[in-house]
Design an enzyme around this catalytic site. Sequence first.
Site, mmCIF file in Angstrom:
data_model
loop_
_atom_site.group_PDB
_atom_site.id
_atom_site.type_symbol
_atom_site.label_atom_id
_atom_site.label_comp_id
_atom_site.label_asym_id
_atom_site.label_seq_id
_atom_site.Cartn_x
_atom_site.Cartn_y
_atom_site.Cartn_z
ATOM 1 N N ASP A 33 32.136 40.989 45.214
ATOM 2 C CA ASP A 33 32.892 41.688 46.246
ATOM 3 C C ASP A 33 34.058 42.428 45.589
ATOM 4 O OD1 ASP A 33 34.818 39.769 45.656
ATOM 5 O OD2 ASP A 33 34.545 38.669 47.529
ATOM 6 N N ALA A 34 34.961 42.965 46.379
ATOM 7 C CA ALA A 34 36.087 43.744 45.858
ATOM 8 C C ALA A 34 37.012 42.906 44.981
ATOM 9 C CB ALA A 34 36.876 44.359 47.008
#
Length: 150
Positions: A33-34
């Site tokens: 994810d980020a």
Amino acid sequence: MTSEPAMEGRIDRDEQGRALHVFPVKVYWEDTDAGGIVYYANYLKFTERARTDLLRGLGINQQSLMMDEGVNFVVRDCRIEYLKPARMDDVLSVQTRLLDMKGATMRMEQGVYREDEVLVKSEVRVACIHRSGKPARFLPQIKDKFATVV
């Protein structure tokens, strides 16, 4: 003529001598994810791949089962616990153990590990269904193949 995909994992034995399927997973950018950690839903994909690989290793071809016998395996329920994060480039293993097998369902315990460190624990119940969607008993040849890993 199509050949059967090769098994990527292996069947080992745990400390109690029970069969344990070990499936390797490398974490790629697309898995994160980020924040740079593995996105939670991707662990479900990792465990699904491991179960598919276990079936291949037992000589069970899911496409043939559906086409020839009209039966398929589906996840009935899943419980998952996230303990520690995995990150980009981690080398993981998914360890799968068959807990029990009944007429039309089986329960499996799966863990995602980085070396000896457990990151995720899950338990999944898989059902055998007919193409109509109704429950179907496991075929004798399927039960025989799973008997080798109980």
